[in-house]
Design a protein around this motif. Sequence first.
Motif, mmCIF file in Angstrom:
data_model
loop_
_atom_site.group_PDB
_atom_site.id
_atom_site.type_symbol
_atom_site.label_atom_id
_atom_site.label_comp_id
_atom_site.label_asym_id
_atom_site.label_seq_id
_atom_site.Cartn_x
_atom_site.Cartn_y
_atom_site.Cartn_z
ATOM 1 N N ALA A 168 52.390 -61.530 5.162
ATOM 2 C CA ALA A 168 51.222 -61.290 6.013
ATOM 3 C C ALA A 168 51.676 -60.416 7.177
ATOM 4 O O ALA A 168 51.805 -60.877 8.302
ATOM 5 C CB ALA A 168 50.631 -62.603 6.499
ATOM 6 N N PHE A 176 50.348 -57.756 8.787
ATOM 7 C CA PHE A 176 49.418 -57.461 9.878
ATOM 8 C C PHE A 176 49.290 -58.665 10.802
ATOM 9 O O PHE A 176 49.312 -58.535 12.031
ATOM 10 C CB PHE A 176 48.050 -57.079 9.297
ATOM 11 C CG PHE A 176 47.011 -56.818 10.336
ATOM 12 C CD1 PHE A 176 47.071 -55.678 11.112
ATOM 13 C CD2 PHE A 176 45.988 -57.714 10.548
ATOM 14 C CE1 PHE A 176 46.121 -55.433 12.076
ATOM 15 C CE2 PHE A 176 45.031 -57.478 11.509
ATOM 16 C CZ PHE A 176 45.098 -56.332 12.271
ATOM 17 N N ILE A 177 49.171 -59.864 10.198
ATOM 18 C CA ILE A 177 49.059 -61.075 11.012
ATOM 19 C C ILE A 177 50.311 -61.265 11.862
ATOM 20 O O ILE A 177 50.219 -61.649 13.032
ATOM 21 C CB ILE A 177 48.835 -62.294 10.095
ATOM 22 C CG1 ILE A 177 47.506 -62.170 9.359
ATOM 23 C CG2 ILE A 177 48.851 -63.578 10.884
ATOM 24 C CD1 ILE A 177 46.314 -62.179 10.246
ATOM 25 N N VAL A 220 50.029 -58.884 14.790
ATOM 26 C CA VAL A 220 49.021 -59.341 15.748
ATOM 27 C C VAL A 220 49.528 -60.571 16.496
ATOM 28 O O VAL A 220 49.263 -60.739 17.695
ATOM 29 C CB VAL A 220 47.691 -59.627 15.015
ATOM 30 C CG1 VAL A 220 46.719 -60.330 15.924
ATOM 31 C CG2 VAL A 220 47.097 -58.339 14.527
ATOM 32 N N GLY A 238 45.983 -65.603 -5.744
ATOM 33 C CA GLY A 238 45.863 -64.935 -4.454
ATOM 34 C C GLY A 238 47.080 -64.098 -4.122
ATOM 35 O O GLY A 238 46.973 -63.022 -3.547
ATOM 36 N N ILE A 297 46.931 -60.223 -3.189
ATOM 37 C CA ILE A 297 47.357 -59.690 -1.889
ATOM 38 C C ILE A 297 48.394 -58.593 -2.081
ATOM 39 O O ILE A 297 48.334 -57.540 -1.428
ATOM 40 C CB ILE A 297 47.920 -60.824 -1.010
ATOM 41 C CG1 ILE A 297 46.792 -61.745 -0.580
ATOM 42 C CG2 ILE A 297 48.608 -60.262 0.204
ATOM 43 C CD1 ILE A 297 47.258 -62.920 0.212
ATOM 44 N N ALA A 321 44.518 -53.832 3.848
ATOM 45 C CA ALA A 321 44.317 -55.017 3.021
ATOM 46 C C ALA A 321 43.466 -56.047 3.740
ATOM 47 O O ALA A 321 42.673 -56.755 3.120
ATOM 48 C CB ALA A 321 45.663 -55.627 2.639
ATOM 49 N N ILE A 322 43.640 -56.158 5.089
ATOM 50 C CA ILE A 322 42.816 -57.086 5.871
ATOM 51 C C ILE A 322 41.471 -56.451 6.189
ATOM 52 O O ILE A 322 40.432 -57.103 6.170
ATOM 53 C CB ILE A 322 43.531 -57.455 7.187
ATOM 54 C CG1 ILE A 322 44.744 -58.304 6.895
ATOM 55 C CG2 ILE A 322 42.592 -58.139 8.136
ATOM 56 C CD1 ILE A 322 44.646 -59.691 7.343
ATOM 57 N N PRO A 360 38.242 -56.812 3.414
ATOM 58 C CA PRO A 360 37.299 -57.934 3.491
ATOM 59 C C PRO A 360 36.668 -58.104 4.865
ATOM 60 O O PRO A 360 35.525 -58.539 4.977
ATOM 61 C CB PRO A 360 38.158 -59.150 3.132
ATOM 62 C CG PRO A 360 39.529 -58.737 3.395
ATOM 63 C CD PRO A 360 39.605 -57.280 3.180
ATOM 64 N N LEU A 361 37.411 -57.726 5.930
ATOM 65 C CA LEU A 361 36.903 -57.954 7.284
ATOM 66 C C LEU A 361 35.629 -57.159 7.541
ATOM 67 O O LEU A 361 34.705 -57.648 8.198
ATOM 68 C CB LEU A 361 37.981 -57.575 8.300
ATOM 69 C CG LEU A 361 37.726 -57.951 9.747
ATOM 70 C CD1 LEU A 361 37.612 -59.452 9.883
ATOM 71 C CD2 LEU A 361 38.844 -57.452 10.625
ATOM 72 N N TYR A 378 33.070 -60.147 5.635
ATOM 73 C CA TYR A 378 33.031 -60.893 6.894
ATOM 74 C C TYR A 378 32.536 -60.044 8.035
ATOM 75 O O TYR A 378 32.950 -60.252 9.174
ATOM 76 C CB TYR A 378 34.418 -61.457 7.196
ATOM 77 C CG TYR A 378 34.889 -62.466 6.187
ATOM 78 C CD1 TYR A 378 34.405 -63.754 6.218
ATOM 79 C CD2 TYR A 378 35.792 -62.116 5.199
ATOM 80 C CE1 TYR A 378 34.807 -64.681 5.285
ATOM 81 C CE2 TYR A 378 36.200 -63.041 4.263
ATOM 82 C CZ TYR A 378 35.707 -64.320 4.307
ATOM 83 O OH TYR A 378 36.102 -65.232 3.380
ATOM 84 N N PRO A 397 30.432 -62.324 10.779
ATOM 85 C CA PRO A 397 31.320 -63.075 11.678
ATOM 86 C C PRO A 397 32.115 -62.183 12.616
ATOM 87 O O PRO A 397 32.342 -62.534 13.774
ATOM 88 C CB PRO A 397 32.259 -63.808 10.713
ATOM 89 C CG PRO A 397 31.515 -63.918 9.459
ATOM 90 C CD PRO A 397 30.643 -62.726 9.374
ATOM 91 N N PHE A 398 32.494 -60.986 12.116
ATOM 92 C CA PHE A 398 33.263 -60.070 12.956
ATOM 93 C C PHE A 398 32.451 -59.635 14.174
ATOM 94 O O PHE A 398 32.943 -59.654 15.309
ATOM 95 C CB PHE A 398 33.663 -58.860 12.109
ATOM 96 C CG PHE A 398 34.445 -57.821 12.844
ATOM 97 C CD1 PHE A 398 35.772 -58.027 13.152
ATOM 98 C CD2 PHE A 398 33.844 -56.642 13.242
ATOM 99 C CE1 PHE A 398 36.491 -57.077 13.836
ATOM 100 C CE2 PHE A 398 34.559 -55.692 13.926
ATOM 101 C CZ PHE A 398 35.882 -55.912 14.223
ATOM 102 N N THR A 442 32.115 -62.418 16.587
ATOM 103 C CA THR A 442 33.338 -62.567 17.365
ATOM 104 C C THR A 442 33.339 -61.627 18.563
ATOM 105 O O THR A 442 33.780 -61.998 19.646
ATOM 106 C CB THR A 442 34.553 -62.281 16.478
ATOM 107 O OG1 THR A 442 34.453 -63.060 15.307
ATOM 108 C CG2 THR A 442 35.820 -62.604 17.191
ATOM 109 N N ILE A 480 47.687 -68.465 -2.345
ATOM 110 C CA ILE A 480 47.054 -69.041 -3.534
ATOM 111 C C ILE A 480 45.637 -68.517 -3.694
ATOM 112 O O ILE A 480 45.230 -68.143 -4.787
ATOM 113 C CB ILE A 480 47.019 -70.583 -3.428
ATOM 114 C CG1 ILE A 480 48.426 -71.120 -3.219
ATOM 115 C CG2 ILE A 480 46.432 -71.184 -4.684
ATOM 116 C CD1 ILE A 480 48.449 -72.601 -3.011
ATOM 117 N N GLY A 525 43.930 -66.005 -1.968
ATOM 118 C CA GLY A 525 43.523 -64.644 -1.643
ATOM 119 C C GLY A 525 43.510 -64.377 -0.153
ATOM 120 O O GLY A 525 43.773 -65.258 0.668
#
Lengths: 174, 97
Positions: free
Chosen positions: A49, A51-52, A55, A122, A126, A138-139, A142-143, A147, A150-151, A154, B50, B52
Amino acid sequence: MVAILFYVFAAVAIGSALGVVLGRTPVGSLLFMVATLASLAGVYVLLEAHFIAAVQIIVYAGAIMVIFLFVIMLLNLGHEYRRDLQGGAAAVLSFIVVGALAGLLARRFQGEGALDVVGGPGGQAIDAALIEHGAVGAIAQPLFTTYVVPFEITGILLLVAIVGALVLAKRNVS
Amino acid sequence: MITPAMVLSAILFVVGTFGVLVRRNAIIMFLCIELQLNAVNLAFVALSRIWGIDGQVFVFFVMTVAAAEAAVGLAIIISIFRHYETVNVDNFNLLKW
């Protein structure tokens, strides 16, 4: 190699988490917290992960911890460690609660019905997204599609938080 | 790799809970809440291997909410400090029975 790195990061994270709880001064606790966050970022890298992880370092260890440091130094806190710990019945009760919580979580990891997972679809998804779009894309995919509502919410939440913090911290609101 | 990460997440969550319960300095209690949030983030990232990438998107949202929470919470602590000249939660008993 990955396993060794994971255990090194995990040991640092747990050690400095204990340092946060047992630290004698707020600034010491805060520096231990930064160490925890940094080693967690290392764990995130090992879990692919990226990018996470970035961040985590930039926003958490960089921005949020600096706000905490500002407030600690602004208020000039923390010279009475003894009076900072809960005593008496409250301490006993917290030990019971924490023991019960730890027991419940430990039961989840051993014995029957234990959580034992090695991977799933998953992981491959990924990895494919990382190759196709890169760590940020990659993030972002879906963001900004699944989503996106929700974005936007936020964003409103951040605006409300800024206004609320200003109103609360301002002197003499009249 | 996923199960050890979940164990680490559980340990960090328990340590954070212990800190919230046992300390009386409001700022350190707040730091321990951040520790709990981070434990949950780690669980999200581990389980995203797991189920995604949605788990990582949720971590992104959790971080945003944590930033907003830190800003408002610290502002509340500052305004309480102005009133009582301390951040020891024992002194904040206005809402106690």
